[in-house]
Enzyme design. Structure first.
Site, PDB file in Angstrom:
ATOM      1  N   LYS A 169      26.446  -4.315  -1.914  1.00  0.00           N
ATOM      2  CA  LYS A 169      27.892  -4.154  -2.167  1.00  0.00           C
ATOM      3  C   LYS A 169      28.557  -3.340  -1.063  1.00  0.00           C
ATOM      4  O   LYS A 169      29.670  -2.867  -1.205  1.00  0.00           O
ATOM      5  CB  LYS A 169      28.099  -3.447  -3.509  1.00  0.00           C
ATOM      6  CG  LYS A 169      27.514  -4.180  -4.694  1.00  0.00           C
ATOM      7  CD  LYS A 169      27.910  -3.463  -5.972  1.00  0.00           C
ATOM      8  CE  LYS A 169      27.082  -3.924  -7.147  1.00  0.00           C
ATOM      9  NZ  LYS A 169      27.251  -3.025  -8.294  1.00  0.00           N
TER      10      LYS A 169
ATOM     11  N   ARG B 243      11.556   3.665   2.862  1.00  0.00           N
ATOM     12  CA  ARG B 243      11.222   2.762   3.977  1.00  0.00           C
ATOM     13  C   ARG B 243      12.485   1.993   4.321  1.00  0.00           C
ATOM     14  O   ARG B 243      13.135   1.435   3.432  1.00  0.00           O
ATOM     15  CB  ARG B 243      10.116   1.793   3.570  1.00  0.00           C
ATOM     16  CG  ARG B 243       9.918   0.667   4.578  1.00  0.00           C
ATOM     17  CD  ARG B 243       8.668  -0.104   4.341  1.00  0.00           C
ATOM     18  NE  ARG B 243       7.485   0.691   4.697  1.00  0.00           N
ATOM     19  CZ  ARG B 243       6.242   0.207   4.667  1.00  0.00           C
ATOM     20  NH1 ARG B 243       6.031  -1.037   4.307  1.00  0.00           N
ATOM     21  NH2 ARG B 243       5.231   0.974   5.004  1.00  0.00           N
TER      22      ARG B 243
ATOM     23  N   ARG C 278       0.798  -1.226   0.000  1.00  0.00           N
ATOM     24  CA  ARG C 278       0.000   0.000   0.000  1.00  0.00           C
ATOM     25  C   ARG C 278       0.830   1.275   0.000  1.00  0.00           C
ATOM     26  O   ARG C 278       0.553   2.211  -0.759  1.00  0.00           O
ATOM     27  CB  ARG C 278      -0.912   0.060   1.244  1.00  0.00           C
ATOM     28  CG  ARG C 278      -2.161  -0.722   1.130  1.00  0.00           C
ATOM     29  CD  ARG C 278      -2.569  -1.233   2.484  1.00  0.00           C
ATOM     30  NE  ARG C 278      -1.576  -2.183   2.947  1.00  0.00           N
ATOM     31  CZ  ARG C 278      -1.606  -3.470   2.658  1.00  0.00           C
ATOM     32  NH1 ARG C 278      -2.593  -3.958   1.965  1.00  0.00           N
ATOM     33  NH2 ARG C 278      -0.668  -4.298   3.073  1.00  0.00           N
ATOM     34  N   THR C 279       1.825   1.333   0.872  1.00  0.00           N
ATOM     35  CA  THR C 279       2.560   2.599   1.009  1.00  0.00           C
ATOM     36  C   THR C 279       3.246   2.950  -0.305  1.00  0.00           C
ATOM     37  O   THR C 279       3.130   4.062  -0.813  1.00  0.00           O
ATOM     38  CB  THR C 279       3.577   2.495   2.166  1.00  0.00           C
ATOM     39  OG1 THR C 279       2.876   2.105   3.339  1.00  0.00           O
ATOM     40  CG2 THR C 279       4.264   3.822   2.412  1.00  0.00           C
TER      41      THR C 279
ATOM     42  N   HIS D 126       5.859   5.923  11.277  1.00  0.00           N
ATOM     43  CA  HIS D 126       5.247   5.813   9.954  1.00  0.00           C
ATOM     44  C   HIS D 126       4.277   7.001   9.844  1.00  0.00           C
ATOM     45  O   HIS D 126       3.062   6.832   9.875  1.00  0.00           O
ATOM     46  CB  HIS D 126       4.521   4.469   9.861  1.00  0.00           C
ATOM     47  CG  HIS D 126       4.171   4.037   8.477  1.00  0.00           C
ATOM     48  ND1 HIS D 126       4.302   4.862   7.376  1.00  0.00           N
ATOM     49  CD2 HIS D 126       3.671   2.858   8.016  1.00  0.00           C
ATOM     50  CE1 HIS D 126       3.902   4.198   6.292  1.00  0.00           C
ATOM     51  NE2 HIS D 126       3.519   2.975   6.663  1.00  0.00           N
TER      52      HIS D 126
END
Ligand code: NCD
Length: 321
Positions: free
Chosen positions: A95, A116, A65-66, A144
């Site tokens: 890396k 995120r 959703r986000t 959030h």
């Protein structure tokens, strides 16, 4: 100048603590305009608002959703999107690249970064080195903030007001970042009352309680969901954050979602008017799917999801104006 640019130079969205009541009122009014515009897909007023702008979505943790709502919002505003949905595996992080370097580099490709990350505090770090706005789309167990904005926008749309609301937050309140951001954001409203419903080992943490006390917001802790039913306007269900637990914690809370659920036994006792929200994804905390989903005031699959699109599109528009 957008609403988010002010004297405190908030041009990143990192924590729900950064929003004042005035900013929230302006954000929700602006979001209403976006919602109305999006209703007419072909002709909407803002369809070229972000033409030429590029958003980078940098996701080190899973998201449906986000990420989709930010990306959909950006596309609907005429902007473009680049990104990686599994940055832990598919970016130069494998890396050995530091977040500092990644942000410095992506600054040259994008006008805004939605990030995120699995580590609490990562969004803060990114904002401290970025020349373009950073939006925190979840940082580990931290925050959030855009979820909290969309949760409150949903309550405002469905109940008409946020002042006076009594909300029960249920589930893994210790490890869930949506609960922290939402509780903090609610402090901007009058006569709010929060009941935290969880077993002792998953109860809300001290920093949230301290912040509520500081802001004078009354709250209660309980282990009984049904006891909270009659007195609340909203029930905010959350899932057990298994991926954030040690193996011991995981086995200790194996049955918690079933014990703290809206299910066949208790759904009838939930007043019809009570709004049921969930940030999703859900597990077993909403068990009697057909009966609970079918309630008029269960809004997690539609109204709440659409609110995410509208609020996030508004934030992009505002931060990039
Ligand atoms: C939440 C999250 O990522 O914190 N999901 C979301 O963004 N809607 C909730 C969760 O994962 O439980």
């Amino acid at each position: 100048m957008g609403i988010l640019h002010n004297d405190f130079s908030i041009d990143h969205v990192i924590s729900s603590k950064q929003f004042s009541r005035e900013a929230l009122d302006a954000i929700f009014t602006g979001t209403d305009e976006v919602a109305a515009a999006f209703a007419d897909r072909r002709q909407h007023t803002f369809s070229r608002a972000l033409e030429g702008a590029v958003m980078a979505s940098l996701f080190y943790e899973p998201s449906t959703r986000t990420r989709f709502s930010f990306e959909s919002g950006m596309l609907r505003l005429g902007g473009r999107v680049i990104g990686t949905e599994n940055a832990r595996e598919f970016s130069s992080t494998v890396k050995g690249e530091s977040l500092y370097d990644t942000i410095r580099v992506v600054n040259n490709y994008a006008d805004i970064i939605v990030m995120r990350h699995n580590q609490q505090g990562a969004a803060d770090l990114a904002a401290s080195v970025s020349r373009v706005p950073i939006i925190n789309a979840g940082d580990g167990k931290g925050e959030h903030p855009t979820q909290a904005l969309l949760d409150l926008y949903t309550i405002r749309r469905c109940l008409g007001a946020i002042d006076g609301v009594h909300i029960a937050m249920v589930g893994d309140l210790r490890n869930g970042r949506t609960v922290r951001s939402l509780a903090q954001l609610l402090c901007n409203y009058r006569d709010v009352h929060i009941t935290f419903v969880a077993p002792d080992d998953l109860q809300v943490l001290g920093d949230v309680k301290d912040y509520l006390s500081l802001r004078g917001v009354p709250y209660a802790l309980t282990a009984s969901l049904e006891a909270a039913f009659p007195s609340v306007d909203c029930v905010y269900m959350t899932r057990i954050q298994r991926e954030r637990m040690t193996p011991e914690e995981r086995s200790a809370s194996a049955e918690t979602d079933r014990l703290y659920s809206i299910n066949a036994d208790n759904v009838e006792r939930l007043p019809e008017r009570t709004l049921v929200l969930h940030p999703l994804p859900r597990n077993r905390e909403i068990e009697e799917i057909s009966k609970v989903d079918g309630r008029k005031n269960s809004v997690y699959l539609d109204d709440q999801v659409r609110s995410g699109l509208y609020v996030r599109a508004f934030l992009l528009k505002d931060l990039l104006s």
